[in-house]
Design an enzyme around this catalytic site. Structure first.
Site, PDB file in Angstrom:
ATOM      1  N   ASN A 154       0.849  -1.193   0.000  1.00 35.30           N
ATOM      2  CA  ASN A 154       0.000   0.000   0.000  1.00 35.30           C
ATOM      3  C   ASN A 154       0.886   1.245   0.000  1.00 35.30           C
ATOM      4  O   ASN A 154       1.913   1.285   0.693  1.00 35.30           O
ATOM      5  CB  ASN A 154      -0.889   0.002   1.249  1.00 35.30           C
ATOM      6  CG  ASN A 154      -1.851  -1.174   1.278  1.00 35.30           C
ATOM      7  OD1 ASN A 154      -2.383  -1.560   0.236  1.00 35.30           O
ATOM      8  ND2 ASN A 154      -2.056  -1.752   2.443  1.00 35.30           N
ATOM      9  N   HIS A 180       6.673  -1.747   3.497  1.00 33.07           N
ATOM     10  CA  HIS A 180       6.497  -3.165   3.806  1.00 33.07           C
ATOM     11  C   HIS A 180       5.631  -3.820   2.749  1.00 33.07           C
ATOM     12  O   HIS A 180       4.785  -3.166   2.135  1.00 33.07           O
ATOM     13  CB  HIS A 180       5.856  -3.354   5.187  1.00 33.07           C
ATOM     14  CG  HIS A 180       4.587  -2.579   5.364  1.00 33.07           C
ATOM     15  ND1 HIS A 180       4.588  -1.224   5.652  1.00 33.07           N
ATOM     16  CD2 HIS A 180       3.290  -2.945   5.258  1.00 33.07           C
ATOM     17  CE1 HIS A 180       3.341  -0.804   5.728  1.00 33.07           C
ATOM     18  NE2 HIS A 180       2.524  -1.821   5.490  1.00 33.07           N
ATOM     19  N   HIS A 239       2.903  -6.891   2.272  1.00 35.61           N
ATOM     20  CA  HIS A 239       2.036  -7.876   2.915  1.00 35.61           C
ATOM     21  C   HIS A 239       2.125  -9.195   2.145  1.00 35.61           C
ATOM     22  O   HIS A 239       2.144  -9.194   0.902  1.00 35.61           O
ATOM     23  CB  HIS A 239       0.566  -7.427   2.880  1.00 35.61           C
ATOM     24  CG  HIS A 239       0.288  -6.158   3.617  1.00 35.61           C
ATOM     25  ND1 HIS A 239      -0.320  -6.129   4.854  1.00 35.61           N
ATOM     26  CD2 HIS A 239       0.521  -4.863   3.292  1.00 35.61           C
ATOM     27  CE1 HIS A 239      -0.452  -4.881   5.254  1.00 35.61           C
ATOM     28  NE2 HIS A 239       0.042  -4.082   4.324  1.00 35.61           N
TER      29      HIS A 239
HETATM   30  P1  AMP Z   1      -0.419  -0.702   5.776  1.00 32.38           P
HETATM   31  O1  AMP Z   1      -1.860  -0.306   5.847  1.00 32.38           O
HETATM   32  O2  AMP Z   1      -0.041  -1.295   4.449  1.00 32.38           O
HETATM   33  O3  AMP Z   1       0.502   0.422   6.207  1.00 32.38           O
HETATM   34  O4  AMP Z   1      -0.266  -1.893   6.790  1.00 32.38           O
HETATM   35  C1  AMP Z   1       0.233  -1.760   8.077  1.00 32.38           C
HETATM   36  C2  AMP Z   1       0.045  -3.095   8.749  1.00 32.38           C
HETATM   37  O5  AMP Z   1       0.873  -3.129   9.891  1.00 32.38           O
HETATM   38  C3  AMP Z   1      -1.391  -3.353   9.198  1.00 32.38           C
HETATM   39  O6  AMP Z   1      -1.866  -4.551   8.567  1.00 32.38           O
HETATM   40  C4  AMP Z   1      -1.257  -3.509  10.713  1.00 32.38           C
HETATM   41  O7  AMP Z   1      -2.111  -4.492  11.231  1.00 32.38           O
HETATM   42  C5  AMP Z   1       0.211  -3.881  10.875  1.00 32.38           C
HETATM   43  N1  AMP Z   1       0.803  -3.521  12.153  1.00 32.38           N
HETATM   44  C6  AMP Z   1       0.749  -2.311  12.764  1.00 32.38           C
HETATM   45  N2  AMP Z   1       1.428  -2.360  13.924  1.00 32.38           N
HETATM   46  C7  AMP Z   1       1.928  -3.609  14.035  1.00 32.38           C
HETATM   47  C8  AMP Z   1       2.709  -4.281  15.023  1.00 32.38           C
HETATM   48  N3  AMP Z   1       3.134  -3.671  16.139  1.00 32.38           N
HETATM   49  N4  AMP Z   1       3.029  -5.586  14.819  1.00 32.38           N
HETATM   50  C9  AMP Z   1       2.607  -6.215  13.699  1.00 32.38           C
HETATM   51  N5  AMP Z   1       1.878  -5.643  12.737  1.00 32.38           N
HETATM   52  C10 AMP Z   1       1.525  -4.361  12.900  1.00 32.38           C
END
Ligand code: AMP
Ligand code: ZN
Length: 116
Positions: free
Chosen positions: A89, A102, A104
């Site tokens: 994203n 990152h 997914h």
């Molecule tokens: P995005 O919307 O692509 O920025 O995705 C961010 C992702 O990070 C989301 O799916 C969250 O659930 C995940 N996330 C946020 N904080 C943490 C954390 N501390 N540990 C693991 N995943 C996380």
């Protein structure tokens, strides 16, 4: 660009300031289980270097960033995934919430054709 960003949650995880389930690590990347999984297996592939978005990769980083295309198959083997979906994203309109790049990796259920 700074190697780490002070208030970044993923930078804090790689420095072990906050806990996460780290399922893979090499020189340049680490992978964690997403805290709010959207599939039975929901992993995040994260470069150790703080890069805010896909739009912010420097020319010098592109070689390292091939890891984005090497690591999914390793995770698929580790988590026994016959198939999976990868998503990056970018920016608010792209649904990005954490501003440390990152990828997914989603699997363990049948993915639907609609990406929306
Ligand atoms: P995005 O919307 O692509 O920025 O995705 C961010 C992702 O990070 C989301 O799916 C969250 O659930 C995940 N996330 C946020 N904080 C943490 C954390 N501390 N540990 C693991 N995943 C996380
Ligand atoms: Zn960061």
């Amino acid at each position: 660009m700074e190697q780490f960003s002070k208030n970044c949650i993923f930078c804090k995880i790689i420095r072990h300031d906050i806990h996460a389930d780290i399922v893979y690590e090499d020189n340049d990347f680490f992978c964690i289980k997403d805290i709010n999984p959207k599939a039975p297996v929901h992993l995040l592939i994260i470069p150790k270097k703080h890069i805010a978005t896909l739009n912010d990769i420097d020319e010098d980083d592109f070689l390292v960033m091939t890891g984005f295309f090497k690591i999914p198959k390793l995770l698929a083997k580790q988590f026994n995934l016959a198939g999976y979906r990868t998503v990056i994203n970018v920016n608010p309109e792209g649904g990005q919430e954490v501003y440390h790049l990152h990828m997914h990796v989603l699997g363990g259920r049948q993915m639907k054709g609609d990406l929306g």
